[in-house]
Design an enzyme around this catalytic site. Sequence first.
Site, mmCIF file in Angstrom:
data_model
loop_
_atom_site.group_PDB
_atom_site.id
_atom_site.type_symbol
_atom_site.label_atom_id
_atom_site.label_comp_id
_atom_site.label_asym_id
_atom_site.label_seq_id
_atom_site.Cartn_x
_atom_site.Cartn_y
_atom_site.Cartn_z
ATOM 1 N N LYS A 6 2.241 2.276 -5.082
ATOM 2 C CA LYS A 6 2.957 1.820 -6.290
ATOM 3 C C LYS A 6 2.161 2.122 -7.555
ATOM 4 O O LYS A 6 2.725 2.424 -8.598
ATOM 5 C CB LYS A 6 3.216 0.310 -6.220
ATOM 6 C CG LYS A 6 4.137 -0.098 -5.092
ATOM 7 C CD LYS A 6 4.362 -1.598 -5.086
ATOM 8 C CE LYS A 6 3.165 -2.406 -4.661
ATOM 9 N NZ LYS A 6 2.736 -2.260 -3.276
ATOM 10 N N GLN B 62 1.944 -6.141 -3.557
ATOM 11 C CA GLN B 62 2.355 -6.309 -2.152
ATOM 12 C C GLN B 62 3.748 -5.671 -1.958
ATOM 13 O O GLN B 62 4.037 -4.702 -2.616
ATOM 14 C CB GLN B 62 2.341 -7.781 -1.706
ATOM 15 C CG GLN B 62 0.944 -8.366 -1.598
ATOM 16 C CD GLN B 62 0.409 -8.828 -2.934
ATOM 17 O OE1 GLN B 62 1.079 -9.526 -3.666
ATOM 18 N NE2 GLN B 62 -0.810 -8.453 -3.260
ATOM 19 N N GLY C 14 -4.393 -3.970 -4.435
ATOM 20 C CA GLY C 14 -5.355 -2.954 -4.843
ATOM 21 C C GLY C 14 -4.625 -1.668 -5.126
ATOM 22 O O GLY C 14 -3.791 -1.243 -4.331
ATOM 23 N N HIS C 15 -4.868 -1.092 -6.267
ATOM 24 C CA HIS C 15 -4.270 0.211 -6.583
ATOM 25 C C HIS C 15 -5.401 1.200 -6.778
ATOM 26 O O HIS C 15 -6.361 0.888 -7.452
ATOM 27 C CB HIS C 15 -3.553 0.190 -7.933
ATOM 28 C CG HIS C 15 -2.470 -0.806 -8.043
ATOM 29 N ND1 HIS C 15 -1.507 -0.965 -7.099
ATOM 30 C CD2 HIS C 15 -2.181 -1.679 -9.028
ATOM 31 C CE1 HIS C 15 -0.672 -1.910 -7.493
ATOM 32 N NE2 HIS C 15 -1.067 -2.360 -8.660
ATOM 33 N N ASP D 45 0.816 -1.222 0.000
ATOM 34 C CA ASP D 45 0.000 0.000 0.000
ATOM 35 C C ASP D 45 0.847 1.268 0.000
ATOM 36 O O ASP D 45 0.432 2.298 0.526
ATOM 37 C CB ASP D 45 -0.966 0.034 1.206
ATOM 38 C CG ASP D 45 -1.723 -1.267 1.345
ATOM 39 O OD1 ASP D 45 -2.262 -1.732 0.330
ATOM 40 O OD2 ASP D 45 -1.746 -1.836 2.458
#
Length: 460
Positions: free
Chosen positions: A16, A250, A40-41, A13
């Site tokens: 990225k 991750q 999740g982005h 988180d």
Amino acid sequence: MPGLVIVGAQWGDEGKGKVVDLLADDSDVIVRFQGGNNAGHTIVRDGEEFKFHLIPSGILHADKVCVIGNGVVLDPAILLGEIDGLRRRGIDVGNLKISANAHLIMPYHVLLDTAGEVKLGKLSIGTTRRGIGPCYADKALRLGIRVQDLLDEKILRTKIRAALEPKQQALRELSVRRRKMRKEAGEGSERGEAADQSVDDTPDPRLDLHSMVEEHVSFGHRLEPHIADTARLCWDALDSGQAVMFEGAQATLLDLDHGTYPFVTSSNPIAGAATIGAGVGPTDIDEVWGVAKAYATRVGAGPFPTELEDETGRRMLERGREYGTTTGRERRCGWLDLVALRYAVRLNRMTALTITKLDVLKGIDPLRVAVRYRSKEGAVFDRFPYHQSILHSAEPEYEELPGFDVDVEGARSEAELPPQARAYLDYISDFVGVPIRLVGVGPDREQVVWIGDEPRVQAA
Ligand code: IMP
């Protein structure tokens, strides 16, 4: 022939997605090489928010090829949902390529992930419950279903049947165990019910062989135009001098081998894994950029030496909107841990760092950064300890640096940052031994400060 890897330098988180989105301007191909929809982005583009779990963030660039590499574990229903969502918003997904060798997260993987966590009770890892661990386990057991299997119903049926049997057995055993627990806790009691929530007694329709095969054949039809030999695609791009960006999900401290095991994910998010997860050689990698927040966060269980359970941690949570993109869970927040960051820099052999969310630290004075740990027995650790018992009880020792109380959201050059913020960044860079090239000062794509003369990815 530029190959660039982007990796998370902490516990995930770090932002990225935004970094990848920015660097995609200079890339021709963007490849995800591990993980699945546990990631999740969130990318903010012209005030519009995009959330991705599987599709590489580069998809917003119509002229880039986006690859889901062989190292990814892919839930086809989730992927198709993302494809449909993007199409509805007018985004072309024609350039999305999926490795025929990527493994599929099947419904039983998701059930087993949840059942496994329930079984572990207080020892649970806090997984995202997306089936990641069981899917990678099947891959290693050679019981996995791969993307290419979707294209042949007979093979698909045979493979699912072989994989399903031990799962049904395992889930049955867990169900018996759960019944026993419920009995011990008293029928209908709170504890019994809590244990009950995720594991059902009745045969789960999601585990029916016939409907599973049928559903997956139809997934195959829809995904077929995207399925490709993605390793070859990467070679061709690299060999013709195109820029390929390998996007990690991750982060380093969640690495299965080098992270805070067992509180890790089931893949290798470090830079070295880009070669396996995409099918290129180590010498195809020219640069490794790590992404770290200006502070630290972690979701799920596991050691976090610099965690703050006070007002400052709460402030980071609220100002940084530290809620998981995938599960919505509150992230644990704490001071920047330079012992861990220096470890991540070396492990990935980073060539540069990106520091995100500097704006969140506004008004916190002094700022603290962990520079060593001290064990219960008083031993000093300048380096990240390999022994988990030490890490679990390690007390960080801090260096204090002056904070800043002005807005940095509007800064677009290093000179526009307050001197205290510059000193903070310099301290980080000196400590870990790599230059900081990019600093995030707000959620929007434009809210960044490039440091140094050459904000280009492409190798000279
Ligand atoms: P899993 O990957 O779902 O098996 O979860 C294992 C651990 O990794 C848990 O602590 C999760 O919270 C953490 N994790 C997995 N994916 C992410 C991510 O994208 N960001 C942050 N933590 C993650």
